[in-house]
Structure formats: structure tokens, C-alpha cells
Scaffold this active site. Structure first.
Site, PDB file in Angstrom:
ATOM      1  N   ASP A  45       0.919  -1.276   0.120  1.00 52.38           N
ATOM      2  CA  ASP A  45       0.065   0.101  -0.086  1.00 52.38           C
ATOM      3  C   ASP A  45       0.975   1.427  -0.180  1.00 52.38           C
ATOM      4  O   ASP A  45       0.394   2.444  -0.475  1.00 52.38           O
ATOM      5  CB  ASP A  45      -0.900   0.087   1.156  1.00 52.38           C
ATOM      6  CG  ASP A  45      -1.967  -1.016   1.120  1.00 52.38           C
ATOM      7  OD1 ASP A  45      -2.404  -1.472   0.087  1.00 52.38           O
ATOM      8  OD2 ASP A  45      -2.835  -0.957   2.103  1.00 52.38           O
ATOM      9  N   GLY A  46       2.177   0.969   0.581  1.00 48.57           N
ATOM     10  CA  GLY A  46       2.976   2.323   0.665  1.00 48.57           C
ATOM     11  C   GLY A  46       3.539   2.897  -0.760  1.00 48.57           C
ATOM     12  O   GLY A  46       3.507   3.801  -1.103  1.00 48.57           O
ATOM     13  N   ASN A 122      -5.050   8.574   2.073  1.00 57.20           N
ATOM     14  CA  ASN A 122      -5.467   7.722   3.479  1.00 57.20           C
ATOM     15  C   ASN A 122      -5.736   8.881   4.521  1.00 57.20           C
ATOM     16  O   ASN A 122      -6.857   8.518   4.786  1.00 57.20           O
ATOM     17  CB  ASN A 122      -3.979   7.184   4.029  1.00 57.20           C
ATOM     18  CG  ASN A 122      -4.036   5.555   3.628  1.00 57.20           C
ATOM     19  OD1 ASN A 122      -4.872   5.184   2.838  1.00 57.20           O
ATOM     20  ND2 ASN A 122      -3.077   4.778   4.029  1.00 57.20           N
ATOM     21  N   GLU A 123      -4.865   9.607   4.842  1.00 53.25           N
ATOM     22  CA  GLU A 123      -5.228  10.669   5.942  1.00 53.25           C
ATOM     23  C   GLU A 123      -4.197  11.593   5.997  1.00 53.25           C
ATOM     24  O   GLU A 123      -3.180  11.685   5.529  1.00 53.25           O
ATOM     25  CB  GLU A 123      -5.381   9.850   7.567  1.00 53.25           C
ATOM     26  CG  GLU A 123      -3.796   9.529   7.954  1.00 53.25           C
ATOM     27  CD  GLU A 123      -3.192   8.290   7.617  1.00 53.25           C
ATOM     28  OE1 GLU A 123      -2.088   8.352   6.913  1.00 53.25           O
ATOM     29  OE2 GLU A 123      -3.875   7.132   7.533  1.00 53.25           O
ATOM     30  N   ARG A 148      -7.320  20.283  22.920  1.00 56.43           N
ATOM     31  CA  ARG A 148      -6.143  20.290  23.492  1.00 56.43           C
ATOM     32  C   ARG A 148      -5.623  18.888  23.669  1.00 56.43           C
ATOM     33  O   ARG A 148      -6.384  18.100  24.091  1.00 56.43           O
ATOM     34  CB  ARG A 148      -5.947  20.915  24.822  1.00 56.43           C
ATOM     35  CG  ARG A 148      -6.328  22.573  24.669  1.00 56.43           C
ATOM     36  CD  ARG A 148      -6.623  23.030  26.241  1.00 56.43           C
ATOM     37  NE  ARG A 148      -6.620  24.509  25.997  1.00 56.43           N
ATOM     38  CZ  ARG A 148      -7.852  25.027  25.994  1.00 56.43           C
ATOM     39  NH1 ARG A 148      -8.741  24.387  25.818  1.00 56.43           N
ATOM     40  NH2 ARG A 148      -7.824  26.237  25.931  1.00 56.43           N
ATOM     41  N   ASP A 150      -2.518  15.811  21.831  1.00 57.50           N
ATOM     42  CA  ASP A 150      -1.452  15.357  20.897  1.00 57.50           C
ATOM     43  C   ASP A 150      -1.718  16.017  19.369  1.00 57.50           C
ATOM     44  O   ASP A 150      -0.749  16.178  18.734  1.00 57.50           O
ATOM     45  CB  ASP A 150      -1.139  13.793  21.045  1.00 57.50           C
ATOM     46  CG  ASP A 150      -0.392  13.472  22.425  1.00 57.50           C
ATOM     47  OD1 ASP A 150      -0.083  14.237  23.175  1.00 57.50           O
ATOM     48  OD2 ASP A 150      -0.189  12.645  22.584  1.00 57.50           O
ATOM     49  N   ALA A 185      -5.101  11.305  22.024  1.00 60.86           N
ATOM     50  CA  ALA A 185      -4.721  11.807  23.255  1.00 60.86           C
ATOM     51  C   ALA A 185      -5.240  13.259  23.742  1.00 60.86           C
ATOM     52  O   ALA A 185      -4.628  13.860  24.089  1.00 60.86           O
ATOM     53  CB  ALA A 185      -3.289  11.746  23.645  1.00 60.86           C
TER      54      ALA A 185
END
Length: 265
Positions: A45-46, A122-123, A148, A150, A185
Site C-alpha cells: 500500500d505504501g 489515506n489521511e 487540546r 497530541d 490523546a
């Protein structure tokens, strides 16, 4: 028909790519790295992500097909042992083109310099380069929350099985034109609150992030990583463009999900 082949670069992938090139030339196809009708990705996929970003400016004219030489891929649907079958299919079989939604990312700057625009298959993610990311989140032009934490991950349906899934996001079928926002997070206490849940935005709904002024941002678009300064806003939405895949046989999405995450190996 014009074609090109992009290889992962390891010995087995390069050998397969060379073999396919010889077969296709024997069938009368034309090798054209600049304006191919079909891009064959040999790797995983990469490798197909690299191919997509190489030809993102001609998505209406180019379709992709993948041969996976590593682990099972969500985009690469042919095995190395099926190379001859794939070449014959390309040469003699009418093929179906399947389109998947993409993510549009537009970055605007405080100093008014030219905006940066990207497409993700993808993203895309955003984090602070110094520590906690603090950013206002607007949806459809209205304030939604102040995040707020990561960072944030904004994914396409076909990318929902990647980083998004690791963050607890939902898996979305690529026939649905949408984007998904997943938190990394987030800080939630009596003072700071976020929705704490992935959000799925349909086509024509836009998400805009307005980070704290002076914050250096680490932004990724698929495999690309960049640091941007003086960012005024980052806009995300379903892109007008789509990525096109060549299909010669069924490649059920939910079977791929099951084979990748559920089925016994």
C-alpha cells in the site's frame, strides 16, 4: 494504451516489475512515465501511495492497480503468482474503474502568503512541533470546540483502516463520500473538554482548524511530513477529485477488512 510501473525497490518487486514491463510491451502497450493511462504499483500500500502522489495532477486520466509483494494490502489486490493473469487481463479484458473519495487539505498563513493545497488518499494529521496542540475546531463555519492534546487525524474512508483505526475511529466503506476526524490523546478534565469521539463529516461539510498563533505545526499528508509556521487555518473536506482503481474481478472491501484484522492467518 500507455502504462508505467512503480516498484517498491526490493529485489522481488523489481524482478516482477521488469517481467510485467516486458509482457506489456510484447502486447503492444506503450511505456510512458509522464502521462500513463494505467499505473501498476508493485510492492504494498505504501508503494501505491507514492504512485498516487506522483500522478495526483492527472487523476481523471490515470487509473491504478496494485500487485502486493509483501503483506496483504487494501489497495494492492494481485499476488506475484498472478502477474501473467493480470497482464492478460489488462491486454484483453474490458475493465471496471472504481473511484474512491479523497481528502482535500488547504493551509492558509498569517502573513497572507499563497495557501498550500494537498490531496490525501489515506489521511492527514496535525500536531504541534513543540508540545500540546491547541486549536479551535470549526465545522460548517461554526465554532465546535477547542481541542487540546497530541493532535488530530483526518482520514478518508479507504484510509479509515490505517492510523484512524489505531486511534479508535470507525471503519467506513469507501463508497461513502465522507471524512473522519479522530483525536490523539485529547486533554479532558474539569477545565478542558472535547467531544471525545470520532466525527464523520459528509461531503460538502468542511472542518477548519485555527491553531494558537505562533505555533509550529507538524503536518502529514499520507507519507509526507512537513513543518509549517505562521499557520492561520487548516481546512479539510471531501475533495472534488477521486482516485481511480482498475478492477478486473471483485475485491470486496469487507472481506479485506476481515482478512486483515479478524481472520486466522
Amino acid at each position: 494504451m500507455k502504462f508505467t510501473i512503480m516498484s517498491k525497490g526490493d529485489q522481488s518487486s523489481d524482478t516482477l516489475a521488469s517481467t510485467m514491463k516486458e509482457y506489456l510491451l510484447d502486447f503492444g502497450f506503450i511505456m510512458d512515465e509522464q502521462e500513463p493511462d494505467i499505473v501498476i504499483s508493485v510492492g504494498g500500500d505504501g508503494t501505491l501511495l507514492y504512485a498516487f502522489h506522483r500522478y495526483y495532477n492527472r487523476l481523471d486520466e490515470t487509473a491504478f492497480v496494485g500487485v502486493h509483494t509483501g503483506h496483504l494490502g487494501f489497495y494492492a489486490d494481485w499476488l506475484p503468482t498472478e502477474v501473467e493473469k493480470l497482464v492478460i487481463a489488462i491486454a484483453k479484458t474490458p475493465f471496471q474503474v472504481v473511484e474512491y473519495p479523497l481528502l482535500e487539505v488547504i493551509i492558509r498563513y498569517m502573513n497572507g502568503s499563497k495557501e498550500s493545497q494537498y490531496l490525501a488518499m489515506n489521511e492527514a494529521t496535525v500536531k504541534s512541533a513543540e508540545g500540546t496542540l491547541v486549536t479551535e475546531v470549526e465545522i460548517r463555519g461554526e465554532y465546535f470546540e477547542t481541542f487540546r492534546g497530541d493532535g488530530l487525524c483526518i482520514s478518508t474512508p479507504s484510509g479509515s483502516t490505517a492510523y484512524n483505526k489505531a486511534l479508535g475511529g470507525a471503519i467506513i466503506h469507501p463508497s461513502i463520500e465522507a471524512i473522519q476526524i479522530a483525536e490523539m490523546a485529547s486533554i479532558n478534565n474539569r477545565v478542558f473538554r472535547t467531544v471525545g469521539s470520532p466525527l464523520v463529516l459528509p461531503k460538502h461539510h468542511t472542518c477548519v482548524l485555527k491553531p494558537t498563533a505562533g505555533m509550529n505545526l507538524q503536518i502529514t499528508v499520507d507519507h509526507l511530513t512537513m513543518v509549517h509556521q505562521d499557520v492561520k487555518s487548516i481546512q479539510y473536506r471531501v475533495a472534488n477529485e477521486k482516485v481511480r482503481f482498475v478492477r478486473f474481478r471483485p475485491f470486496p472491501f469487507w472481506k479485506r477488512v476481515r482478512d486483515s484484522f479478524v481472520a486466522d492467518k
